[in-house]
Design an enzyme around this catalytic site. Structure first.
Site, PDB file in Angstrom:
ATOM      1  N   TYR A 259       0.835  -1.186   0.000  1.00 20.94           N
ATOM      2  CA  TYR A 259       0.000   0.000   0.000  1.00 20.94           C
ATOM      3  C   TYR A 259       0.877   1.246   0.000  1.00 20.94           C
ATOM      4  CZ  TYR A 259      -3.358  -3.499   1.708  1.00 20.94           C
ATOM      5  OH  TYR A 259      -4.137  -4.622   1.871  1.00 20.94           O
TER       6      TYR A 259
ATOM      7  N   HIS B 184       0.593 -12.081   1.273  1.00 17.66           N
ATOM      8  CA  HIS B 184      -0.441 -11.270   0.627  1.00 17.66           C
ATOM      9  C   HIS B 184      -1.165 -12.050  -0.463  1.00 17.66           C
ATOM     10  CE1 HIS B 184      -1.337  -6.725  -0.088  1.00 17.66           C
ATOM     11  NE2 HIS B 184      -2.408  -7.456  -0.229  1.00 17.66           N
TER      12      HIS B 184
ATOM     13  N   SER C 134     -12.320  -6.428   2.018  1.00 20.30           N
ATOM     14  CA  SER C 134     -13.375  -5.834   1.170  1.00 20.30           C
ATOM     15  C   SER C 134     -14.755  -6.272   1.645  1.00 20.30           C
ATOM     16  CB  SER C 134     -13.167  -6.215  -0.303  1.00 20.30           C
ATOM     17  OG  SER C 134     -11.969  -5.689  -0.799  1.00 20.30           O
ATOM     18  N   PRO C 135     -15.039  -6.146   2.946  1.00 21.91           N
ATOM     19  CA  PRO C 135     -16.336  -6.598   3.466  1.00 21.91           C
ATOM     20  C   PRO C 135     -17.513  -5.749   2.993  1.00 21.91           C
ATOM     21  CG  PRO C 135     -15.175  -5.390   5.162  1.00 21.91           C
ATOM     22  CD  PRO C 135     -14.212  -5.541   4.021  1.00 21.91           C
ATOM     23  N   LEU C 136     -17.204  -4.600   2.379  1.00 23.02           N
ATOM     24  CA  LEU C 136     -18.256  -3.742   1.827  1.00 23.02           C
ATOM     25  C   LEU C 136     -18.249  -3.769   0.300  1.00 23.02           C
ATOM     26  CD1 LEU C 136     -17.969  -0.749   4.308  1.00 23.02           C
ATOM     27  CD2 LEU C 136     -19.624  -2.622   4.319  1.00 23.02           C
ATOM     28  N   GLY C 137     -17.744  -4.881  -0.261  1.00 29.59           N
ATOM     29  CA  GLY C 137     -17.780  -5.037  -1.712  1.00 29.59           C
ATOM     30  C   GLY C 137     -17.041  -3.948  -2.446  1.00 29.59           C
ATOM     31  N   ARG C 138     -15.900  -3.504  -1.882  1.00 27.98           N
ATOM     32  CA  ARG C 138     -15.095  -2.422  -2.471  1.00 27.98           C
ATOM     33  C   ARG C 138     -15.918  -1.145  -2.649  1.00 27.98           C
ATOM     34  NH1 ARG C 138     -10.432  -5.331  -4.327  1.00 27.98           N
ATOM     35  NH2 ARG C 138     -10.909  -7.547  -4.367  1.00 27.98           N
ATOM     36  N   GLY C 139     -16.803  -0.939  -1.673  1.00 32.27           N
ATOM     37  CA  GLY C 139     -17.604   0.282  -1.665  1.00 32.27           C
ATOM     38  C   GLY C 139     -18.972   0.133  -2.275  1.00 32.27           C
TER      39      GLY C 139
END
Length: 308
Positions: A51, A118, A197-202
């Protein structure tokens, strides 16, 4: 992430967007988000040498200050980087050791609480990878080991070398593969599941912006999943989420995270945030107890299919 069973203890901060992968973010704002996480009781921070590259770990250390030795920090290795660009995968023993030493230097710590591979490296057997990671545990540089984007077979081979405390795979209301291919195999074991990504990448938080409205530096602007016609379809499919969110007077993100946390106590989530307001909305998930009917309605949303 295991010492406290409360739901808040199972919510960490995914730090990747604080280095601009979802579009520009001011350093002051990124630091404010990390400070906000501390104020809200978040004690687990998920970063990686990738990152930035490297800048995310430095930012996290600067923002945490004296708190950096009082919280849990997870970082990752596994990419070959050259001039700030990914040029391949590399989980060779020498690369792992260099990556961990670099992470510790940037984080200004003497150990990592969790070290993840990773991504799998086909050129290096997982037994060799975990053997090197295990050496780092014995040296006191790492406390717990994890694998990201893994599968059951790889996990079993890895666990035969050293206990794997965490697997970190994508899992959300609309990315459900782990629900049937990995998560069931963890039940009754000592390995816990971290949803990235628990929010589906936004996509599970409003507004759903199509590619054309995203900043050029937002990597999602090149992702087929964010084409306008696909998002229009997704809005309809997510009707249960919008409805429950409105009825509860909480954000869709909080509902989506609460759905994950309700699955099993071995699940942890590391949602990201690009504002303190988003951060506060995410943390609301710790206080939500969804009804059986709400969970059933959300279950029906199903996985987002690949582009036809």
């Amino acid at each position: 992430m295991r010492s406290n069973p409360s739901s808040l203890r199972r919510i960490g901060l995914g730090c990747m967007p604080l280095s601009g992968i979802y579009g520009p973010i001011a350093r002051d704002e990124a630091i404010k988000i990390i400070h906000g996480a501390l104020d809200l009781g978040i004690t687990h921070f998920d970063t990686a040498e990738l990152y930035g590259p490297y800048l995310n770990e430095e930012l996290l250390a600067d923002a945490l200050g004296a708190h950096r030795t009082r919280v849990e920090i997870a970082s990752k290795f596994g990419y070959r980087l050259r001039d700030g660009k990914v040029v391949g995968l590399d989980s060779s023993p020498g690369s792992i050791r260099l990556a961990v030493d670099g992470s510790l230097r940037r984080l200004r710590r003497d150990h990592l609480d969790v070290l993840y591979q990773h991504r799998p490296d086909p050129a290096v057997p997982i037994e060799e990878v975990v053997g090197t990671m295990s050496d780092l545990v014995r040296q006191g540089k790492v406390s717990s080991l994890g694998l990201s984007a893994t599968d059951t077979q790889t996990l079993r081979r890895a666990s035969a070398v050293h206990p794997i405390s965490f697997v970190q795979n994508e899992f959300s209301l609309i990315q459900r593969a782990a629900e049937t291919t990995l998560l069931p195999d963890l039940l009754g074991t000592s390995t816990e599941f971290v949803c990235y990504s628990p929010l589906g990448r936004g996509m599970l938080a409003r507004p759903l912006l199509p590619n054309a409205q995203r900043a050029p530096s937002d990597y999602r602007s090149k992702d087929a999943r964010y084409q306008a016609e696909r998002l229009a379809e997704l809005v309809d499919r997510l009707a249960p989420l919008w409805r429950i969110s409105a009825a509860r007077s909480v954000s869709p993100a909080a509902i989506a995270l609460a759905w994950l946390l309700a699955k099993t106590s071995i699940i942890h989530v590391v949602p990201s945030a690009t504002s303190v307001e988003q951060l506060k909305a995410n943390v609301r998930a710790a206080d939500l107890v969804l009804s059986g009917m709400e969970i059933s309605d959300l279950d029906l949303i199903g996985e987002m299919s690949a582009r036809r």
